[in-house]
Design a protein around this motif. Structure first.
Motif, mmCIF file in Angstrom:
data_model
loop_
_atom_site.group_PDB
_atom_site.id
_atom_site.type_symbol
_atom_site.label_atom_id
_atom_site.label_comp_id
_atom_site.label_asym_id
_atom_site.label_seq_id
_atom_site.Cartn_x
_atom_site.Cartn_y
_atom_site.Cartn_z
ATOM 1 N N ALA A 129 -12.788 -72.796 -36.984
ATOM 2 C CA ALA A 129 -11.543 -73.520 -37.262
ATOM 3 C C ALA A 129 -11.745 -74.611 -38.312
ATOM 4 C CB ALA A 129 -10.996 -74.133 -35.979
ATOM 5 N N ILE A 130 -12.954 -75.157 -38.427
ATOM 6 C CA ILE A 130 -13.178 -76.281 -39.343
ATOM 7 C C ILE A 130 -13.134 -75.855 -40.801
ATOM 8 C CG2 ILE A 130 -14.935 -77.923 -40.130
ATOM 9 C CD1 ILE A 130 -15.515 -78.585 -37.253
ATOM 10 N N PRO A 131 -13.867 -74.806 -41.242
ATOM 11 C CA PRO A 131 -13.739 -74.400 -42.653
ATOM 12 C C PRO A 131 -12.308 -74.041 -43.041
ATOM 13 C CG PRO A 131 -15.656 -73.375 -41.664
ATOM 14 C CD PRO A 131 -14.895 -74.010 -40.542
ATOM 15 N N LEU A 132 -11.569 -73.394 -42.134
ATOM 16 C CA LEU A 132 -10.181 -73.044 -42.427
ATOM 17 C C LEU A 132 -9.331 -74.298 -42.580
ATOM 18 C CD1 LEU A 132 -8.002 -70.933 -42.812
ATOM 19 C CD2 LEU A 132 -7.721 -70.848 -40.316
ATOM 20 N N ALA A 133 -9.565 -75.292 -41.725
ATOM 21 C CA ALA A 133 -8.795 -76.532 -41.815
ATOM 22 C C ALA A 133 -9.126 -77.296 -43.091
ATOM 23 C CB ALA A 133 -9.063 -77.401 -40.588
ATOM 24 N N VAL A 134 -10.407 -77.302 -43.480
ATOM 25 C CA VAL A 134 -10.797 -77.964 -44.734
ATOM 26 C C VAL A 134 -10.151 -77.259 -45.916
ATOM 27 C CG1 VAL A 134 -12.741 -78.481 -46.262
ATOM 28 C CG2 VAL A 134 -12.951 -78.892 -43.806
ATOM 29 N N ALA A 135 -10.118 -75.925 -45.877
ATOM 30 C CA ALA A 135 -9.479 -75.166 -46.958
ATOM 31 C C ALA A 135 -7.992 -75.469 -47.042
ATOM 32 C CB ALA A 135 -9.706 -73.668 -46.734
ATOM 33 N N ARG A 136 -7.326 -75.580 -45.901
ATOM 34 C CA ARG A 136 -5.901 -75.909 -45.900
ATOM 35 C C ARG A 136 -5.661 -77.325 -46.404
ATOM 36 N NH1 ARG A 136 -4.508 -73.016 -40.072
ATOM 37 N NH2 ARG A 136 -4.082 -70.928 -40.932
ATOM 38 N N LEU A 137 -6.556 -78.238 -46.059
ATOM 39 C CA LEU A 137 -6.462 -79.601 -46.581
ATOM 40 C C LEU A 137 -6.563 -79.594 -48.103
ATOM 41 C CD1 LEU A 137 -6.606 -82.735 -46.455
ATOM 42 C CD2 LEU A 137 -9.058 -82.498 -46.037
ATOM 43 N N ALA A 138 -7.537 -78.854 -48.628
ATOM 44 C CA ALA A 138 -7.712 -78.786 -50.085
ATOM 45 C C ALA A 138 -6.480 -78.181 -50.748
ATOM 46 C CB ALA A 138 -8.959 -77.984 -50.427
ATOM 47 N N SER A 139 -5.953 -77.092 -50.190
ATOM 48 C CA SER A 139 -4.774 -76.439 -50.778
ATOM 49 C C SER A 139 -3.557 -77.348 -50.731
ATOM 50 C CB SER A 139 -4.482 -75.128 -50.046
ATOM 51 O OG SER A 139 -5.534 -74.202 -50.214
ATOM 52 N N ALA A 140 -3.459 -78.150 -49.708
ATOM 53 C CA ALA A 140 -2.305 -79.042 -49.569
ATOM 54 C C ALA A 140 -2.264 -80.108 -50.656
ATOM 55 C CB ALA A 140 -2.310 -79.701 -48.191
ATOM 56 N N THR A 141 -3.416 -80.392 -51.275
ATOM 57 C CA THR A 141 -3.449 -81.410 -52.330
ATOM 58 C C THR A 141 -3.189 -80.833 -53.715
ATOM 59 O OG1 THR A 141 -5.835 -81.179 -52.785
ATOM 60 C CG2 THR A 141 -5.182 -82.696 -51.014
ATOM 61 N N GLN A 142 -3.059 -79.507 -53.825
ATOM 62 C CA GLN A 142 -2.947 -78.856 -55.136
ATOM 63 C C GLN A 142 -1.480 -78.602 -55.468
ATOM 64 O OE1 GLN A 142 -5.311 -75.414 -54.331
ATOM 65 N NE2 GLN A 142 -7.230 -76.565 -54.235
ATOM 66 N N PRO A 143 -0.883 -79.428 -56.352
ATOM 67 C CA PRO A 143 0.535 -79.267 -56.672
ATOM 68 C C PRO A 143 0.841 -77.855 -57.169
ATOM 69 C CG PRO A 143 -0.311 -81.317 -57.581
ATOM 70 C CD PRO A 143 -1.491 -80.553 -57.076
ATOM 71 N N GLY A 144 1.882 -77.258 -56.600
ATOM 72 C CA GLY A 144 2.291 -75.917 -57.010
ATOM 73 C C GLY A 144 1.597 -74.792 -56.294
ATOM 74 N N ALA A 145 0.549 -75.086 -55.528
ATOM 75 C CA ALA A 145 -0.171 -74.027 -54.805
ATOM 76 C C ALA A 145 0.567 -73.679 -53.524
ATOM 77 C CB ALA A 145 -1.590 -74.487 -54.483
ATOM 78 N N PRO A 146 0.401 -72.439 -53.021
ATOM 79 C CA PRO A 146 0.977 -72.106 -51.717
ATOM 80 C C PRO A 146 0.414 -73.039 -50.642
ATOM 81 C CG PRO A 146 0.218 -70.140 -52.859
ATOM 82 C CD PRO A 146 -0.276 -71.303 -53.651
ATOM 83 N N ALA A 198 1.059 -76.240 -50.553
ATOM 84 C CA ALA A 198 0.922 -77.605 -51.063
ATOM 85 C C ALA A 198 1.880 -78.540 -50.336
ATOM 86 C CB ALA A 198 1.195 -77.640 -52.560
ATOM 87 N N ASP A 199 1.427 -79.741 -50.083
ATOM 88 C CA ASP A 199 2.274 -80.749 -49.458
ATOM 89 C C ASP A 199 3.308 -81.237 -50.474
ATOM 90 O OD1 ASP A 199 2.309 -82.697 -46.937
ATOM 91 O OD2 ASP A 199 2.695 -83.900 -48.736
ATOM 92 N N PRO A 200 4.572 -81.412 -50.089
ATOM 93 C CA PRO A 200 5.589 -81.869 -51.042
ATOM 94 C C PRO A 200 5.230 -83.187 -51.715
ATOM 95 C CG PRO A 200 6.619 -81.073 -49.024
ATOM 96 C CD PRO A 200 5.146 -81.102 -48.768
ATOM 97 N N GLU A 201 4.553 -84.069 -50.997
ATOM 98 C CA GLU A 201 4.187 -85.361 -51.563
ATOM 99 C C GLU A 201 3.100 -85.240 -52.619
ATOM 100 O OE1 GLU A 201 4.491 -89.698 -51.576
ATOM 101 O OE2 GLU A 201 5.777 -88.017 -50.994
ATOM 102 N N ALA A 202 2.299 -84.173 -52.541
ATOM 103 C CA ALA A 202 1.196 -84.007 -53.484
ATOM 104 C C ALA A 202 1.703 -83.884 -54.914
ATOM 105 C CB ALA A 202 0.358 -82.788 -53.112
#
Length: 332
Positions: free
Chosen positions: A232-249, A251-255
């Motif tokens: 679960a940890i590598p997947l969560a880290v990957a989702r954290l990284a993707s959430a910071t990438q503007p325009g990526a699937p 991505a967090d709206p605030e990013a």
């Protein structure tokens, strides 16, 4: 030099050596326990570290003390605007062959060492700064049509002063991303400063002993990489990284409002690997969320590129990263 097989190394012995190194370095560098720990994490992971802080806070002393406590071969480069790439990597030089006839020979630069202090790295031109890139990424130097490996373990510890702009050159984003950790070296508290004043204005100077060997550093890298991590940890880290990438699937709206660029794959790797080292040094045989939280800012914050509008709030990126961490990793 190849790393010794980790099965031949006692993990407790290596942990004790790392703890002894922290103590030795702390004799000379007072009040910077967290910075010392993070610097050692960078070294045992095989990464490079950027020490950033105001002048006079002990950044150069930190690196010199790490050298004294580890016994690593050491070289220092004082970065200046007139420093050339060959001053770092070496170059072809005319030498006397002993018969009075000159011949061309490659002379190694100071980068051929195990621990390199790149002092005030942002004072050199981008051309010279880029001379470090191949070495930092590949642990090798290309010259005269061939590639030569650097001694192992190899780590660059660079320092820079964030408050002085005149005569400095911002590090290129590609080079910043090659630093596994960026560590803030802050002003000491009044109580710690009083201890520093007493210790440094007298006749006695702390004598540091090498207690962590290069062979142990190479071996602990295997031990750290072998540490198990729940899926679960590598997947969560990957989702954290993707959430910071503007325009990526994902991505967090605030990013998109705060950031130009998010966390690179190298940044996610650095976070997980340094969390493994943090857990190992703490005596655990698995990675916890607290290990990830302890290394999150040093491993990720310098890789995020804020938008111009976000610079009005110096804490905007930090707040975003903290919220995303709690969202994706807080419930594991």
């Amino acid at each position: 030099m190849n790393a010794p097989a980790s099965i031949n190394i006692d993990p407790e012995e290596v942990r004790a050596a790392i703890a002894a190194a922290r103590t030795e370095i702390g004799k000379a560098v007072r009040g910077q326990d967290r910075a010392i720990l993070l610097t050692l994490i960078g070294i045992v992971c095989g990464g490079h570290v950027l020490l950033e802080g105001p002048p006079g806070t002990g950044k150069t002393l930190m690196v010199q003390s790490v050298h004294a406590a580890t016994g690593l071969d050491f070289a220092r480069i004082q970065f200046t605007p007139d420093l050339m790439p060959a001053d770092i990597t070496g170059g072809m030089t005319l030498v006397d062959d002993g018969t009075g006839r000159p011949r061309v020979e490659y002379r190694r630069g100071p980068i051929f060492t195990q621990l390199l202090l790149a002092d005030e790295i942002n004072r050199a031109t981008p051309r010279t700064q880029s001379a470090l890139l191949e070495a930092m990424q590949d642990g090798a130097i290309s010259h005269d049509g061939r590639t030569e490996q650097l001694p192992q373990p190899f780590t660059v510890l660079a320092t820079q002063n964030p408050i002085e702009m005149e005569g400095t050159y911002s590090l290129p984003e590609a080079q910043i991303d090659r630093f596994m950790l960026r560590i803030d070296v802050d002003y000491p508290t009044p109580e710690i400063l009083a201890e520093i004043l007493i210790a440094t204005t007298g006749l006695e100077r702390p004598q540091l002993s090498p207690v962590l060997t290069p062979a142990q550093i190479l071996a602990v890298r295997d031990l750290v990489r072998e540490m198990p991590v729940v899926s679960a940890i590598p997947l969560a880290v990957a989702r954290l990284a993707s959430a910071t990438q503007p325009g990526a699937p994902g991505a967090d709206p605030e990013a998109g409002r705060v950031l130009r660029y998010g966390i690179s794959p190298r940044g996610a790797q650095s976070m997980l690997l340094s969390a493994k080292a943090h857990a190992f040094i703490a005596g655990r045989n698995h990675v916890s969320i607290e290990d990830l939280r302890a290394v999150m800012m040093p491993s990720l914050l310098h890789r995020l590129q804020p938008r111009f509008e976000a610079r009005a709030d110096p804490q905007a990126v930090t707040k975003l990263l903290t919220r995303l961490f709690d969202k994706h990793l807080g419930s594991i």
